[in-house]
Motif scaffolding. Structure first.
Motif, PDB file in Angstrom:
ATOM      1  N   VAL A  24       0.854  -1.181   0.000  1.00  0.00           N
ATOM      2  CA  VAL A  24       0.000   0.000   0.000  1.00  0.00           C
ATOM      3  C   VAL A  24       0.891   1.231   0.000  1.00  0.00           C
ATOM      4  O   VAL A  24       1.646   1.456   0.947  1.00  0.00           O
ATOM      5  N   GLU A  25       0.787   2.021  -1.062  1.00  0.00           N
ATOM      6  CA  GLU A  25       1.540   3.261  -1.172  1.00  0.00           C
ATOM      7  C   GLU A  25       0.674   4.435  -0.740  1.00  0.00           C
ATOM      8  O   GLU A  25      -0.544   4.420  -0.944  1.00  0.00           O
ATOM      9  N   SER A  26       1.321   5.454  -0.177  1.00  0.00           N
ATOM     10  CA  SER A  26       0.599   6.656   0.242  1.00  0.00           C
ATOM     11  C   SER A  26       1.549   7.840   0.230  1.00  0.00           C
ATOM     12  O   SER A  26       2.764   7.668   0.079  1.00  0.00           O
ATOM     13  N   GLY A  27       0.993   9.033   0.379  1.00  0.00           N
ATOM     14  CA  GLY A  27       1.807  10.229   0.523  1.00  0.00           C
ATOM     15  C   GLY A  27       1.893  11.112  -0.700  1.00  0.00           C
ATOM     16  O   GLY A  27       2.471  12.198  -0.643  1.00  0.00           O
ATOM     17  N   GLY A  28       1.331  10.662  -1.805  1.00  0.00           N
ATOM     18  CA  GLY A  28       1.370  11.493  -2.993  1.00  0.00           C
ATOM     19  C   GLY A  28       0.517  12.739  -2.826  1.00  0.00           C
ATOM     20  O   GLY A  28      -0.238  12.873  -1.854  1.00  0.00           O
ATOM     21  N   GLY A  29       0.635  13.645  -3.770  1.00  0.00           N
ATOM     22  CA  GLY A  29      -0.139  14.872  -3.701  1.00  0.00           C
ATOM     23  C   GLY A  29       0.275  15.824  -4.788  1.00  0.00           C
ATOM     24  O   GLY A  29       0.994  15.457  -5.727  1.00  0.00           O
ATOM     25  N   LYS A  38      -0.202   9.095  -6.534  1.00  0.00           N
ATOM     26  CA  LYS A  38       0.012  10.053  -7.614  1.00  0.00           C
ATOM     27  C   LYS A  38       0.749  11.290  -7.123  1.00  0.00           C
ATOM     28  O   LYS A  38       0.396  11.885  -6.098  1.00  0.00           O
ATOM     29  N   VAL A  39       1.751  11.686  -7.884  1.00  0.00           N
ATOM     30  CA  VAL A  39       2.501  12.910  -7.604  1.00  0.00           C
ATOM     31  C   VAL A  39       2.269  13.879  -8.758  1.00  0.00           C
ATOM     32  O   VAL A  39       2.484  13.525  -9.917  1.00  0.00           O
TER      33      VAL A  39
END
Length: 122
Positions: A5-10, A117-118
């Motif tokens: 599980v990836e997180s932290g994009g913005g 997503k970045v």
């Protein structure tokens, strides 16, 4: 069941920073290394950074050297990536993956998650 599980994009402006996180679970065995790669729709996967589990040795793609930092959390199958001095060309979907070999080459990528997503505006 293997799960990442990836997180932290913005969304950030050029020059900004983000910190991506990845939590892995369900692995029946230990693995050699974990990596981050990015991929735009219709394009090839591109390895960004890889870290060897245990030793902490790292390899970075030339495009991100000095700006991105990959790290692992001790005792956990999790890997983070600090993205600094972001450029519009860094905008992409970012994925974490376990790798068969300590390498940035996509053929060694094993499992990955849904990505994060970045977006970088100029």
């Amino acid at each position: 069941q293997v799960r990442l599980v990836e997180s932290g994009g913005g969304s950030v402006q050029g020059g900004g920073s983000l910190r991506l996180a990845c939590a892995a679970s369900g692995y029946p065995h230990t693995f050699n290394a974990m990596a981050w790669f990015r991929q735009a729709p219709g394009k090839e996967r591109a390895g960004v950074a890889v870290i060897q589990v245990g030793s902490g040795s790292t390899i970075y793609d030339d495009s991100v050297k000095g700006r991105f930092t990959i790290s692992q959390e001790n005792g956990k199958y999790s890997v983070n990536q600090q993205l600094n001095s972001l450029k519009p060309e860094d905008a992409d979907m970012y994925y974490c993956t376990d790798v068969f070999s300590y390498s940035l080459l996509p053929q060694y990528f094993n499992y990955w998650g849904q990505g994060t997503k970045v977006t970088v505006s100029s």
